[in-house]
Every structure is written in C-alpha cells, then in structure tokens.
Design a protein around this motif. Structure first.
Motif, PDB file in Angstrom:
ATOM      1  N   ASN B 301       8.857  28.624 -27.792  1.00 29.96           N
ATOM      2  CA  ASN B 301       8.464  28.761 -29.184  1.00 29.96           C
ATOM      3  C   ASN B 301       6.968  28.565 -29.357  1.00 29.96           C
ATOM      4  O   ASN B 301       6.327  27.885 -28.577  1.00 29.96           O
ATOM      5  CB  ASN B 301       9.219  27.732 -30.018  1.00 29.96           C
ATOM      6  N   LYS B 302       6.442  29.171 -30.409  1.00 33.31           N
ATOM      7  CA  LYS B 302       5.014  29.043 -30.695  1.00 33.31           C
ATOM      8  C   LYS B 302       4.845  28.231 -31.973  1.00 33.31           C
ATOM      9  O   LYS B 302       4.954  27.016 -31.967  1.00 33.31           O
ATOM     10  CB  LYS B 302       4.394  30.438 -30.789  1.00 33.31           C
ATOM     11  N   ARG B 303       4.620  28.923 -33.115  1.00 36.10           N
ATOM     12  CA  ARG B 303       4.472  28.165 -34.347  1.00 36.10           C
ATOM     13  C   ARG B 303       5.771  27.438 -34.695  1.00 36.10           C
ATOM     14  O   ARG B 303       5.792  26.284 -35.055  1.00 36.10           O
ATOM     15  CB  ARG B 303       4.065  29.110 -35.491  1.00 36.10           C
ATOM     16  N   TRP B 304       6.907  28.173 -34.616  1.00 37.44           N
ATOM     17  CA  TRP B 304       8.217  27.573 -34.882  1.00 37.44           C
ATOM     18  C   TRP B 304       8.710  26.975 -33.566  1.00 37.44           C
ATOM     19  O   TRP B 304       9.190  27.696 -32.698  1.00 37.44           O
ATOM     20  CB  TRP B 304       9.192  28.634 -35.358  1.00 37.44           C
ATOM     21  N   ASP B 305       8.565  25.671 -33.415  1.00 43.82           N
ATOM     22  CA  ASP B 305       8.886  25.027 -32.146  1.00 43.82           C
ATOM     23  C   ASP B 305      10.217  24.271 -32.270  1.00 43.82           C
ATOM     24  O   ASP B 305      10.279  23.175 -32.815  1.00 43.82           O
ATOM     25  CB  ASP B 305       7.743  24.077 -31.771  1.00 43.82           C
ATOM     26  N   ILE B 306      11.299  24.899 -31.798  1.00 45.52           N
ATOM     27  CA  ILE B 306      12.638  24.319 -31.954  1.00 45.52           C
ATOM     28  C   ILE B 306      12.696  22.940 -31.288  1.00 45.52           C
ATOM     29  O   ILE B 306      13.206  21.982 -31.862  1.00 45.52           O
ATOM     30  CB  ILE B 306      13.721  25.267 -31.367  1.00 45.52           C
ATOM     31  N   GLY B 307      12.131  22.846 -30.066  1.00 47.10           N
ATOM     32  CA  GLY B 307      12.158  21.576 -29.334  1.00 47.10           C
ATOM     33  C   GLY B 307      11.491  20.455 -30.123  1.00 47.10           C
ATOM     34  O   GLY B 307      12.020  19.339 -30.230  1.00 47.10           O
ATOM     35  N   LYS B 308      10.330  20.750 -30.713  1.00 44.03           N
ATOM     36  CA  LYS B 308       9.577  19.744 -31.480  1.00 44.03           C
ATOM     37  C   LYS B 308      10.381  19.285 -32.702  1.00 44.03           C
ATOM     38  O   LYS B 308      10.420  18.089 -33.018  1.00 44.03           O
ATOM     39  CB  LYS B 308       8.248  20.387 -31.917  1.00 44.03           C
ATOM     40  N   GLU B 309      11.030  20.235 -33.366  1.00 43.46           N
ATOM     41  CA  GLU B 309      11.824  19.894 -34.551  1.00 43.46           C
ATOM     42  C   GLU B 309      13.040  19.042 -34.163  1.00 43.46           C
ATOM     43  O   GLU B 309      13.439  18.138 -34.892  1.00 43.46           O
ATOM     44  CB  GLU B 309      12.289  21.164 -35.277  1.00 43.46           C
ATOM     45  N   VAL B 310      13.640  19.348 -33.002  1.00 42.94           N
ATOM     46  CA  VAL B 310      14.783  18.558 -32.534  1.00 42.94           C
ATOM     47  C   VAL B 310      14.336  17.118 -32.280  1.00 42.94           C
ATOM     48  O   VAL B 310      15.014  16.158 -32.688  1.00 42.94           O
ATOM     49  CB  VAL B 310      15.391  19.180 -31.242  1.00 42.94           C
ATOM     50  N   VAL B 311      13.171  16.956 -31.633  1.00 42.76           N
ATOM     51  CA  VAL B 311      12.649  15.614 -31.346  1.00 42.76           C
ATOM     52  C   VAL B 311      12.398  14.855 -32.655  1.00 42.76           C
ATOM     53  O   VAL B 311      12.741  13.671 -32.776  1.00 42.76           O
ATOM     54  CB  VAL B 311      11.352  15.710 -30.498  1.00 42.76           C
ATOM     55  N   LYS B 312      11.838  15.552 -33.652  1.00 45.25           N
ATOM     56  CA  LYS B 312      11.595  14.935 -34.974  1.00 45.25           C
ATOM     57  C   LYS B 312      12.885  14.372 -35.551  1.00 45.25           C
ATOM     58  O   LYS B 312      12.945  13.241 -36.026  1.00 45.25           O
ATOM     59  CB  LYS B 312      11.069  16.007 -35.952  1.00 45.25           C
ATOM     60  N   CYS B 313      13.932  15.204 -35.517  1.00 45.79           N
ATOM     61  CA  CYS B 313      15.260  14.821 -36.043  1.00 45.79           C
ATOM     62  C   CYS B 313      15.803  13.581 -35.324  1.00 45.79           C
ATOM     63  O   CYS B 313      16.321  12.662 -35.952  1.00 45.79           O
ATOM     64  CB  CYS B 313      16.248  15.955 -35.798  1.00 45.79           C
ATOM     65  N   ILE B 314      15.708  13.599 -33.990  1.00 40.98           N
ATOM     66  CA  ILE B 314      16.258  12.503 -33.187  1.00 40.98           C
ATOM     67  C   ILE B 314      15.448  11.232 -33.422  1.00 40.98           C
ATOM     68  O   ILE B 314      16.007  10.132 -33.548  1.00 40.98           O
ATOM     69  CB  ILE B 314      16.257  12.887 -31.683  1.00 40.98           C
ATOM     70  N   SER B 315      14.119  11.381 -33.517  1.00 42.71           N
ATOM     71  CA  SER B 315      13.245  10.208 -33.649  1.00 42.71           C
ATOM     72  C   SER B 315      13.451   9.481 -34.971  1.00 42.71           C
ATOM     73  O   SER B 315      13.180   8.283 -35.069  1.00 42.71           O
ATOM     74  CB  SER B 315      11.775  10.627 -33.509  1.00 42.71           C
ATOM     75  N   LYS B 316      13.913  10.197 -35.987  1.00 46.26           N
ATOM     76  CA  LYS B 316      14.214   9.529 -37.273  1.00 46.26           C
ATOM     77  C   LYS B 316      15.323   8.498 -37.084  1.00 46.26           C
ATOM     78  O   LYS B 316      15.345   7.463 -37.722  1.00 46.26           O
ATOM     79  CB  LYS B 316      14.655  10.573 -38.311  1.00 46.26           C
ATOM     80  N   ASP B 355       8.706   3.063  -3.189  1.00 55.28           N
ATOM     81  CA  ASP B 355       8.386   3.267  -4.609  1.00 55.28           C
ATOM     82  C   ASP B 355       9.012   4.562  -5.093  1.00 55.28           C
ATOM     83  O   ASP B 355       8.963   5.577  -4.412  1.00 55.28           O
ATOM     84  CB  ASP B 355       6.873   3.360  -4.797  1.00 55.28           C
ATOM     85  N   SER B 356       9.545   4.526  -6.290  1.00 53.07           N
ATOM     86  CA  SER B 356      10.061   5.742  -6.910  1.00 53.07           C
ATOM     87  C   SER B 356       8.865   6.515  -7.469  1.00 53.07           C
ATOM     88  O   SER B 356       7.898   5.910  -7.915  1.00 53.07           O
ATOM     89  CB  SER B 356      11.010   5.352  -8.036  1.00 53.07           C
ATOM     90  N   PRO B 357       8.900   7.847  -7.411  1.00 51.56           N
ATOM     91  CA  PRO B 357       7.771   8.589  -7.987  1.00 51.56           C
ATOM     92  C   PRO B 357       7.649   8.285  -9.488  1.00 51.56           C
ATOM     93  O   PRO B 357       8.629   7.945 -10.139  1.00 51.56           O
ATOM     94  CB  PRO B 357       8.156  10.051  -7.772  1.00 51.56           C
ATOM     95  N   ARG B 358       6.447   8.452  -9.986  1.00 53.23           N
ATOM     96  CA  ARG B 358       6.155   8.156 -11.386  1.00 53.23           C
ATOM     97  C   ARG B 358       6.930   9.111 -12.318  1.00 53.23           C
ATOM     98  O   ARG B 358       7.085  10.285 -12.048  1.00 53.23           O
ATOM     99  CB  ARG B 358       4.650   8.351 -11.613  1.00 53.23           C
ATOM    100  N   ILE B 359       7.400   8.552 -13.432  1.00 54.98           N
ATOM    101  CA  ILE B 359       8.047   9.390 -14.450  1.00 54.98           C
ATOM    102  C   ILE B 359       6.954   9.938 -15.364  1.00 54.98           C
ATOM    103  O   ILE B 359       6.093   9.202 -15.840  1.00 54.98           O
ATOM    104  CB  ILE B 359       9.059   8.568 -15.274  1.00 54.98           C
ATOM    105  N   SER B 360       7.016  11.263 -15.567  1.00 51.85           N
ATOM    106  CA  SER B 360       5.966  11.897 -16.368  1.00 51.85           C
ATOM    107  C   SER B 360       6.456  12.066 -17.806  1.00 51.85           C
ATOM    108  O   SER B 360       7.418  12.784 -18.066  1.00 51.85           O
ATOM    109  CB  SER B 360       5.649  13.245 -15.722  1.00 51.85           C
ATOM    110  N   VAL B 361       5.843  11.368 -18.753  1.00 51.05           N
ATOM    111  CA  VAL B 361       6.272  11.431 -20.157  1.00 51.05           C
ATOM    112  C   VAL B 361       5.278  12.267 -20.950  1.00 51.05           C
ATOM    113  O   VAL B 361       4.083  12.000 -20.924  1.00 51.05           O
ATOM    114  CB  VAL B 361       6.366  10.017 -20.766  1.00 51.05           C
ATOM    115  N   VAL B 362       5.767  13.305 -21.610  1.00 51.27           N
ATOM    116  CA  VAL B 362       4.868  14.128 -22.441  1.00 51.27           C
ATOM    117  C   VAL B 362       5.332  14.095 -23.888  1.00 51.27           C
ATOM    118  O   VAL B 362       6.498  13.822 -24.163  1.00 51.27           O
ATOM    119  CB  VAL B 362       4.826  15.602 -21.964  1.00 51.27           C
ATOM    120  N   GLN B 363       4.433  14.355 -24.814  1.00 50.71           N
ATOM    121  CA  GLN B 363       4.814  14.277 -26.230  1.00 50.71           C
ATOM    122  C   GLN B 363       5.261  15.614 -26.775  1.00 50.71           C
ATOM    123  O   GLN B 363       5.026  16.662 -26.273  1.00 50.71           O
ATOM    124  CB  GLN B 363       3.645  13.755 -27.073  1.00 50.71           C
TER     125      GLN B 363
END
Lengths: 363, 363
Positions: B301-316, B355-363
């Motif tokens: 997705n570009k302007r309409w980002d389904i993933g971002k909107e899903v995260v918004k919903c869950i984060s509430k 050591d376990s490899p680092r977990i990569s967290v993105v926003q």
C-alpha cells in the motif's frame, strides 16, 4: 430434422394415432439445474379450475452452463416429446411453447434456443424463451408477467416485469458476488459465526452446538474440513433450518443473521420495483403490484418466518406490494405464459378472446 | 531408507566429499501451496549479520491437502537434499530441522511428518514440525516464537505464541468461513459492491469503472461469468491493488470496504492476544509483545496503508504491540527456529550457550 443419440424421441408420432389436433395444446417447461419439468395444457380457453393439465414429464438438468449445450437441448427435447406423447398429441398440435430455463441470461442464449426450437416445431408455433424466473413469476400470477418475483433457495434473485414488457433483475450473481440473503448466504454466515465464537472474534452462540450436532462433528475446527470437502452450495444451504430453529430458540447471533438476510432479500426486491416503477410513476409510489415469493428460504419457516419478515420490510417502502405464494409449480406457470401468449396472438389475429385464469393473492 | 521415484535424491552424499561436519548445520523449510523453500544455516552461534546463509533451494507445493501426502513428502525431501548438496553437507551434519508447512493443523499431521523425518535423518537430529505461521512469525522475531503474527495475502490468519509454548489462532478458515480481511475477502466485497451499484441495491462507486477496465469487461453482468470461470481465490485477490487505488481516489464505497477489512484483521489479532494474555496477566494489559505483519495485503500500500491502519486499531486496545515487518524470508525464520532449538538443546546438555540474533523492530 435433427436426431440425437436416442433417435426415437419423436417416433411415437408415427406409431400412435395423434390426439385430435382441434384447438391444440401449449407446452410449458421449467428447466433447472436439478431437474426439468414439462407440462401440457389445452390451448383453448377459458381454463377452468383446477387446471386441466393434460400431461407432465420430468427430466434432468437443462442448464447449458452446467451440462453443455447438447445435453441441455436433448433434455429439453425429451421432456417435451414425453409430455406430448403422454397427452397423445403430435408436434402439429402445438400452438405455443414457453421454455423458462436457468442459465438463459443473454439475448444470444435466447437466440440459440429459438433457432433450435424452430427446427423441431411447425412454423406457426409461438415461442417464448426466458430465464427460469419467468416460470416462477407466472406460477404466482397464473401466467401474467407483471410484478416482481423473489426466489430464495440455495441462491436468490429478484426479477421484475412491467406490463409493457420491460424487465429488471437484482442479486442472482451467486455467493462470491454477495447473495447474502440466499440459503447459502445465511448458512455461510452461521458457519462464520461459529468460527468467530470459537477463536474469540465473536460472541458465543448456540449455533455452535446445534450445527456441530447436526453434522456429527466434535469441534468447530472440524468445520474447516467439512466445508471444503465438497464445494456444493446446496450442501451448505441445507443448514438453514438449523439457523432458523436456533433463532427461534432466542439466540441473538442467529437472529441477527436472519434479520440481516431479510434486509438483503428485501433490498433486491426494492431495487427492482424502483427501477421498473412497479409502484407507479411517483418514486416509491403506492400502486399495487404482485410480489411472488418462491423457494425454500421463504417457505420452510414456522415461528421465525423469513418470507413474512421480507414482506414487512418491502411493504414499509411499497405498501402496494401484494404478496403471492404460488399454488402451482413453475412448469405450470411456464405453460400459462405459453397459453396467455397464444390467446394474445389469436386475439391479434381476430380469432377469439379468452379469460385469463384468476390470480390468487395470499397474505 | 525410503526411496522415491527419483532414487538419486541423496546420491550426492556418496559421490561428493561431504563438507566438514564440525559444528554442523540446521535446515529451515517454509512449505506453502505455491512453493517450498529450504535454507541451510551453520548450527554454531552466535550468528553474525548479515546471516551466513549457506544455501537455498526452491521446490513446488508441499501442502498435503493440495497435492497429497506422497507428493508433499517428496517435495520436502527434495528441497532439503538440494540445500544440503549445494552447501556440500551430508545428512550426518544436520543438527536440527524446522519444517513449517501449510496444511499442518493437527497433532496427527505433525506426527506423520515426524515419523517420516526420523526415517531420513540420523537419530540425534532435533525436529520441529509446525504450521507455516511459525516461519512467518520467526522471520520477524529472528527465530524466537513469542508474540503474534498476522498473515494477510490471498487468505488471512492470526497466530500467537507465548514464551512457555502455548499457541492460539484466529481466522484462517478460508473465504466460506468468513475471512473478510483477506485479499480474497476485500476483492469479493468490491465485486459485490459493483453488482449492487449495477442493479440498484447499493450506491454508485468508481470500483465499477476501475475493475471493469482492469478485467477488460464492458458490463458488470460479465463479472458473473468472469468470477465463476475459474475458482482460484488468488485470481480474485489480485483485484486488491485496484480497490486500494480506488479508495485513495476518494471513493467512499472502496474506503468502507478497506476500513471494514482493517477491523476484521485487527479483530483476529486482538482475539489471539487476549486468549494468550500476550499483553500481560491483566485483561487488555499494556505489556509489550512482537506483532509480525506479513503478506501482500499488509505490504503493497501507498497512501492507503492497510497494515498501518491495522496496527492503529490494535494499538488502541493493546498499546504494547510492537509491529515488525520481517527483513528476511519465512524459510530463514524457520532455519532460525531450528538454530534456536539446537542452541537450547545444547545448553540443556551443557555444551555451550549462544546469543540469539537481534530482533529487528520497525514502526
């Protein structure tokens, strides 16, 4: 003259003495995906009640989308030949034929069937080739194509006809394209509700216990295998009585599914009535029109009556809707269309006029 | 030792000198309905970045529901043999295998595959047989099975894991059972909206023009034939980019479909997180947990980002959700599960710690 693999289809004509040609006969065919029925009526009127059905023949599928062009043609020709043979008439006695066949959706479908009918019957015969909604409509209006018919079985469609020959349809595009008021649609929503209750997305519902018991499964997880083991829509739609009885037991989830489906079914009728102005020239007018209700979803209810609720919804918008539950089968409806059409042709030719059978309106 | 039709699967072991067994290797397999990928990593840690991928092999479908047990087994054995051959290792070098295969839903499925793996590999090898959601989860957490993964491509499923080994899933039951947030679900709703606009049941929408143009059709009526001509869910789901671009153009109907689907996707994650208490022991707590987001619907997705909107919903509901978009492919995730599992086993055996490899967290 075409001959199919059983070349003896019309052989009875040369063996048995044909019945008196006299005023002749008409044929009505209701061609469906499950079966095909042909009914033979006298072409002369007025028709008494009960209707003088001369014969009835039953065959298999005649939907060309399901079984192909040749098999569909063969089934249609066989049921017509059998009906004529049983009534002791030959093709020369036929005055009009109405073929109301599922899968006929485009003028090209009609044209192909018309050409083939002209190849079988004498040149003077009047033909009427239409979608199977025509037979359903006519079974409620005793042959008159005016009003709206709502069919809701495994699938659903609303089909409307104006007195001057305009037609319109709504829904009827199958489950992928959103026929949520159909038997399949109602049952799929119930199965979804069971899955959602199971994984925590939705409220608990008695549909779980009732559907699992019916299918002899021990967990909602097993519904996945059950659902995809067989792609038949009718198999899913067969769960509707369980959804209805669960709603009758007071389950909120089942009730919501039924009310949503009632609205979907009503919406399809409302769309057709509005487009054809069946309610009069004023938008959302109050003129009366027949509303024929056909199919298992609208019939098989007790306390929770889906058909009655659909009528309530429609009547709020169009108080002139006159609900009719047909007392004859669709093939008789098709035969009555053929009969009406023959009367009209005869009248135009100055032969004579006949009374149309009474329309039976029920509440 | 079993042999399939191409008996030469493991013949390279007797022909080429095996690579140094040393600390050995681990295998990760991501088995899907479209393709199957196997990745080979060194079994010794710590793993540097970028990951030292020794080899990669690709095969066809390994979902036993689609191609049957034998063909699935053969594909899995072939990709593992090819990956080992490319890395110049024999089976004796393998320390752990993680098979993450679609269609593995029941303990009986796992058991059957485990027995067959034990037949191929030496007795000391550690096996981990799971659903393909495991590879997707691990591709975001670099092998650690903790948190929730949301997969939304043609289908959709939410799958969760607690640190002490509990698992839960929501959705993933296919289109008939209501996966409305999937690519198929979004596209089917768009097609329904086009039909409803066409027959008067719904509002007009630019989806009509955009979808008909894409499919080179001239009328919505032709969508019926197009839809049922091919039962592939992926073919329907391919309309999602058109639904997204129509929504970006301001179309209200397309926007409503996307917002409804966002809610469906969020609901499946919320159900899993709540059941597993990934947010802490308090209901709807604020503890953090990884939320891995995978699949075309969440990515393209570009302007309409389904993933971002899903995260918004869950984060509430769960402000502790840490969204992750994986930077490695699922097969690498599976290999990291095998690697982690081998470290754990070695640690329990007092061999050494890694050591376990680092977990990569993105926003």
């Amino acid at each position: 003259m075409k001959r199919y693999r059983n070349g003896e289809i019309w052989d009875f004509e040369s063996q048995a003495p044909p019945g008196s040609v006299g005023a002749g006969v008409v044929l009505g065919v209701d061609g469906g995906t499950t079966s095909t029925v042909c009914v033979c009526l006298p072409a002369s009127g007025p028709l008494p009640e009960p209707l003088p059905i001369l014969s009835r023949a039953v065959g298999g599928c005649s939907n060309h989308n399901s079984v192909g062009e040749n098999a569909a043609k063969e089934t249609l020709e066989e049921v017509m030949a059998e009906a004529l043979s049983k009534a002791c008439y030959s093709r020369s006695a036929v005055r009009a034929v109405c073929l109301s066949v599922s899968g006929v959706n485009h003028p090209t479908d009609q044209q192909r069937i018309l050409e083939w009918l002209r190849d079988i019957f004498p040149t003077h015969v009047t033909f009427y080739v239409e979608n199977d909604a025509v037979a359903a409509m006519a079974s409620g209006t005793m042959g008159k194509l005016h009003g709206c018919v709502l069919i809701a079985g495994t699938g659903t469609i609303a089909y409307g006809f104006t007195e001057d020959g305009k037609e319109a349809r709504a829904a009827g595009a199958g489950p992928v394209l959103g026929d949520w008021g159909s038997g399949y649609g109602i049952a799929a929503q119930a199965l979804t509700a069971v899955m959602k209750a199971h994984d925590g997305r939705g409220p608990q519902t008695k549909l779980t216990k009732n559907i699992l018991e019916l299918l002899n499964l021990s967990s909602p997880d097993e519904l996945i295998g059950w659902t995809y083991a067989d792609p038949s829509w009718a198999r899913i739609a067969a769960l509707v009585p369980t959804v209805v009885s669960t709603a009758e037991g007071g389950d909120e989830v089942a009730n919501k599914i039924l009310y949503d489906s009632v609205q979907e079914l009503a919406d399809s009728v409302i769309a057709v009535v509005r487009r054809l102005r069946l309610c009069g020239e004023v938008a959302d007018g109050k003129e009366t029109f027949p509303l024929v209700m056909v199919g298992g979803v609208l019939e098989a209810n007790k306390r929770w009556d889906i058909g009655k609720e659909v009528v309530k919804c429609i009547s709020k918008v169009f108080p002139g809707a006159l609900p009719i539950r047909p007392e004859v089968e669709p093939a008789v409806g098709a035969a009555l269309v053929a009969w009406n059409r023959y009367q009209y042709t005869s009248e135009c030719n100055g032969v004579r006029e006949a009374d149309s059978p009474r329309i039976s309106v029920v509440q």
